[in-house]
Design an enzyme around this catalytic site. Structure first.
Site, PDB file in Angstrom:
ATOM      1  N   SER A   1      -2.821 -12.730   4.430  1.00 36.87           N
ATOM      2  CA  SER A   1      -3.284 -12.793   3.038  1.00 36.87           C
ATOM      3  C   SER A   1      -2.160 -13.319   2.151  1.00 36.87           C
ATOM      4  O   SER A   1      -2.417 -14.075   1.209  1.00 36.87           O
ATOM      5  CB  SER A   1      -3.754 -11.435   2.548  1.00 36.87           C
ATOM      6  OG  SER A   1      -2.671 -10.562   2.428  1.00 36.87           O
TER       7      SER A   1
ATOM      8  N   LYS B   1       0.809  -1.223   0.000  1.00 33.66           N
ATOM      9  CA  LYS B   1       0.000   0.000   0.000  1.00 33.66           C
ATOM     10  C   LYS B   1       0.841   1.272   0.000  1.00 33.66           C
ATOM     11  O   LYS B   1       0.306   2.353  -0.244  1.00 33.66           O
ATOM     12  CB  LYS B   1      -0.970  -0.002   1.175  1.00 33.66           C
ATOM     13  CG  LYS B   1      -2.024  -1.079   1.072  1.00 33.66           C
ATOM     14  CD  LYS B   1      -2.938  -0.873  -0.122  1.00 33.66           C
ATOM     15  CE  LYS B   1      -4.076  -1.884  -0.125  1.00 33.66           C
ATOM     16  NZ  LYS B   1      -5.024  -1.647  -1.216  1.00 33.66           N
TER      17      LYS B   1
HETATM   18  C1  LIG Z   1      -3.120  -7.110   3.438  1.00 32.76           C
HETATM   19  C2  LIG Z   1      -3.395  -6.755   2.013  1.00 32.76           C
HETATM   20  N1  LIG Z   1      -3.205  -5.530   1.579  1.00 32.76           N
HETATM   21  C3  LIG Z   1      -3.432  -5.239   0.273  1.00 32.76           C
HETATM   22  C4  LIG Z   1      -3.838  -6.172  -0.654  1.00 32.76           C
HETATM   23  C5  LIG Z   1      -4.038  -5.830  -2.084  1.00 32.76           C
HETATM   24  O1  LIG Z   1      -5.175  -5.132  -2.147  1.00 32.76           O
HETATM   25  P1  LIG Z   1      -5.663  -4.279  -3.349  1.00 32.76           P
HETATM   26  O2  LIG Z   1      -6.641  -5.152  -4.051  1.00 32.76           O
HETATM   27  O3  LIG Z   1      -6.346  -3.157  -2.639  1.00 32.76           O
HETATM   28  O4  LIG Z   1      -4.556  -3.830  -4.216  1.00 32.76           O
HETATM   29  C6  LIG Z   1      -4.081  -7.369  -0.241  1.00 32.76           C
HETATM   30  C7  LIG Z   1      -4.528  -8.311  -1.225  1.00 32.76           C
HETATM   31  O5  LIG Z   1      -4.127  -9.397  -1.311  1.00 32.76           O
HETATM   32  C8  LIG Z   1      -3.830  -7.677   1.109  1.00 32.76           C
HETATM   33  O6  LIG Z   1      -3.995  -8.884   1.530  1.00 32.76           O
END
Ligand SMILES: Cc1ncc(COP(=O)(O)O)c(C=O)c1O
Length: 321
Positions: free
Chosen positions: A277, A47
């Site tokens: 995740s 992020k």
């Molecule tokens: C903890 C975490 N942050 C971010 C993401 C990615 O998210 P985005 O779909 O918002 O790019 C994921 C997806 O796997 C995630 O598990």
């Protein structure tokens, strides 16, 4: 020549690819399994990329003034990234955080000086409730900048410009599968679009929580996969604007406990401490890499964050111990 950086934002991206070779050997995988280790970003998750992209874009458009308040609705990592970058750029920050967010994540957000408002996580899954939450966030914070990671097109665009090209360059164009989860959808939609443009045969595999890992009347507080939502069978208008529903070639459900077990196994086989995740994403990537027809192919799994963010939710507590 000296190589000294000026701001944490200069340290974002260009994360490494790591072949999970000991793990792959243990599982007898006929395909190569590679992780893109996003915890190498300066604030510890994927992020960081979109938080900086959104702030940078707003600065260029003159939408952010020094000292202004940045607000968003987040399940954690985006809040952490925005909080850190806000601090580094001289803004204040406040987040409406789902009440299932790990306590570690909330503490990290507060450590960067941002404010947190806890809201029921169920609001994130209901578009009209989410709309009301955005309206509430706007009315409670007049004059603030709403980052809106769910709908801001800068989010998938950043993955199209960085995450996808990095994977292509670092594999020398030898990549057959991209495996990821959907929070906002930015990662798989942006990186997947870039990689499919370069290799039309590339397949995007999206993981989603299995049935037992979603809250229900019988199971109000199941083990959950933080940051990842269900996508299969969900009406398009109920999915985030930043998720391109055409991007997924296959959707693989993974139960939270299986994802936790994979995260523990990677810690013990590779010395790689990744989040819940990421564990679930490697679990699904293992299924893809185990198929005999994929022998010799390359599977890249995007590992969003570090396991240190999930110590307090018990991801690494060994159930056999
Ligand atoms: C903890 C975490 N942050 C971010 C993401 C990615 O998210 P985005 O779909 O918002 O790019 C994921 C997806 O796997 C995630 O598990």
């Amino acid at each position: 020549m000296a190589k000294i950086h000026n701001s944490i934002v200069d340290l974002i991206g260009n994360t490494p690819l790591l072949e999970l070779s000991r793990y792959a050997e243990k599982h007898n995988l006929p395909a190569r399994l590679i992780g893109k280790v996003e915890y190498f970003n300066p604030v510890g998750s994927i992020k960081d990329r979109i938080a900086w992209a959104i702030i940078d874009d707003a600065e260029r458009k003159g939408e952010l003034k020094p000292g202004q308040l940045i607000v968003d609705i987040t399940s954690g990592n985006t809040g952490i990234a925005l909080a850190a970058i806000a601090a580094a750029r001289g803004y204040r920050a406040k987040f409406y955080l789902g009440d299932n967010t790990s306590p570690d994540k909330e503490r990290i957000i507060r450590a960067f000086g941002a404010d947190v408002v806890s809201v029921p996580n169920s609001l994130f899954l209901d578009p009209s409730a989410l709309e009301q939450l955005f309206a509430r966030a706007e009315s409670e914070n007049p004059g603030s900048f709403i980052a809106n990671q769910l709908g801001n097109p800068v989010n998938p665009q950043k993955h199209y410009e960085t995450t996808g090209p990095e994977i292509w360059a670092d594999t020398d164009g030898q990549v057959d599968f991209l495996v990821g989860g959907v929070g906002t959808g930015g990662t798989v939609s942006g990186a997947g679009k870039y990689l499919k443009e370069r290799n039309p045969d590339l397949k995007v595999i999206v993981i989603e929580p299995g049935e037992s890992s979603l809250p229900s009347e019988d199971n109000v507080y199941p083990h959950e996969i933080d940051g990842v939502h269900k996508v299969d069978g969900i009406e398009a208008e109920l999915l985030p604007d930043n998720y391109d529903i055409a991007i997924a070639d296959e959707i693989v459900p993974v139960e939270a406990d299986a994802g936790y077990a994979t995260a523990r196994e990677l810690a013990r086989t590779e010395g790689l401490l990744i989040g819940s995740s990421a564990g679930a994403i490697v679990n699904a990537a293992t299924i893809i890499a185990a198929r005999p027809e994929n022998a010799g192919k390359t599977v890249v799994a995007v590992l969003p964050d570090t396991g240190e963010r999930y110590l307090s939710v018990g991801v690494f507590d060994d159930p056999e111990a």
